[in-house]
Motif scaffolding. Sequence first.
Motif, PDB file in Angstrom:
ATOM      1  N   SER A 131       0.845  -1.189   0.000  1.00  0.00           N
ATOM      2  CA  SER A 131       0.000   0.000   0.000  1.00  0.00           C
ATOM      3  C   SER A 131       0.878   1.236   0.000  1.00  0.00           C
ATOM      4  O   SER A 131       2.023   1.205   0.466  1.00  0.00           O
ATOM      5  CB  SER A 131      -0.909   0.034   1.240  1.00  0.00           C
ATOM      6  N   ILE A 132       0.339   2.324  -0.513  1.00  0.00           N
ATOM      7  CA  ILE A 132       0.971   3.632  -0.385  1.00  0.00           C
ATOM      8  C   ILE A 132       0.032   4.510   0.423  1.00  0.00           C
ATOM      9  O   ILE A 132      -1.195   4.334   0.366  1.00  0.00           O
ATOM     10  CB  ILE A 132       1.293   4.272  -1.755  1.00  0.00           C
ATOM     11  N   PHE A 133       0.586   5.436   1.204  1.00  0.00           N
ATOM     12  CA  PHE A 133      -0.259   6.238   2.079  1.00  0.00           C
ATOM     13  C   PHE A 133       0.190   7.685   2.119  1.00  0.00           C
ATOM     14  O   PHE A 133       1.339   8.023   1.798  1.00  0.00           O
ATOM     15  CB  PHE A 133      -0.274   5.658   3.499  1.00  0.00           C
ATOM     16  N   LEU A 134      -0.733   8.522   2.553  1.00  0.00           N
ATOM     17  CA  LEU A 134      -0.478   9.937   2.809  1.00  0.00           C
ATOM     18  C   LEU A 134      -1.243  10.295   4.074  1.00  0.00           C
ATOM     19  O   LEU A 134      -2.468  10.162   4.124  1.00  0.00           O
ATOM     20  CB  LEU A 134      -0.940  10.798   1.632  1.00  0.00           C
ATOM     21  N   ASP A 135      -0.523  10.697   5.119  1.00  0.00           N
ATOM     22  CA  ASP A 135      -1.122  10.993   6.421  1.00  0.00           C
ATOM     23  C   ASP A 135      -0.964  12.466   6.779  1.00  0.00           C
ATOM     24  O   ASP A 135       0.077  13.074   6.479  1.00  0.00           O
ATOM     25  CB  ASP A 135      -0.454  10.174   7.534  1.00  0.00           C
ATOM     26  N   PHE A 136      -1.980  13.013   7.437  1.00  0.00           N
ATOM     27  CA  PHE A 136      -1.932  14.361   7.995  1.00  0.00           C
ATOM     28  C   PHE A 136      -2.409  14.285   9.443  1.00  0.00           C
ATOM     29  O   PHE A 136      -3.327  13.524   9.754  1.00  0.00           O
ATOM     30  CB  PHE A 136      -2.839  15.326   7.224  1.00  0.00           C
ATOM     31  N   GLY A 137      -1.804  15.068  10.322  1.00  0.00           N
ATOM     32  CA  GLY A 137      -2.229  15.052  11.712  1.00  0.00           C
ATOM     33  C   GLY A 137      -1.802  16.296  12.459  1.00  0.00           C
ATOM     34  O   GLY A 137      -0.883  17.009  12.037  1.00  0.00           O
ATOM     35  N   ASN A 138      -2.475  16.557  13.569  1.00  0.00           N
ATOM     36  CA  ASN A 138      -2.129  17.690  14.421  1.00  0.00           C
ATOM     37  C   ASN A 138      -2.530  17.364  15.854  1.00  0.00           C
ATOM     38  O   ASN A 138      -3.503  16.639  16.090  1.00  0.00           O
ATOM     39  CB  ASN A 138      -2.821  18.968  13.955  1.00  0.00           C
TER      40      ASN A 138
END
Length: 198
Positions: A131-138
């Motif tokens: 799988s390939i992923f793109l994560d964003f978080g704060n």
Amino acid sequence: FSADYGFRLDNRNRAFMPTSGSILSFSQSLPVVADKAAISNTLTASSYKSFGEDVVGSAKFFFTAINSVGEDDVRLSKRKNLSSKRIRGFKKNKIGPVDNNDYIGGNYAAALNFEANLPKILPEDTNTDLSIFLDFGNLWGVDYDSSIDDSNKIRSSTGIVANWISPVGPMNFIFSQNITKADTDKTQGFTFSLGTTF
């Protein structure tokens, strides 16, 4: 002592490695007897969709908050954090507000994850999906001391995930690279765990 309740709406086609459907959940914790009373809320949503036989996409949203009741501050042990499954490429509990070199968590945490599972890349007999992923978080908010730099910054990372169905159960290997981060964040380029995150 607290009173907890929640609901969950799950219409995925299957619980393990779903290929379609969605899941939505909400939970709340209300204080009944507490020396520092606080209300906690958590909302999660995930959606899965197949694009032909070669790609299964997922989008996930997570938000949690804890707020004190009255003038008390939220207890340190009750403050929020983002797990390494919510924001990959960062060490567990090593992002967000820092007080005297201690990562103290925040009153608010949010994450948005996109992932594309590519089950046909490797031969079927390897029992491995990529799988390939793109994560964003704060992670932000410090109620007990407004002078603390809470590093309110969007973190992001991308990478590759290998899910291997081994004889002892599913294993998960993550190779990641952070895109944006705060100066105090600690990153991690490789992680391994039992189970799958898709």
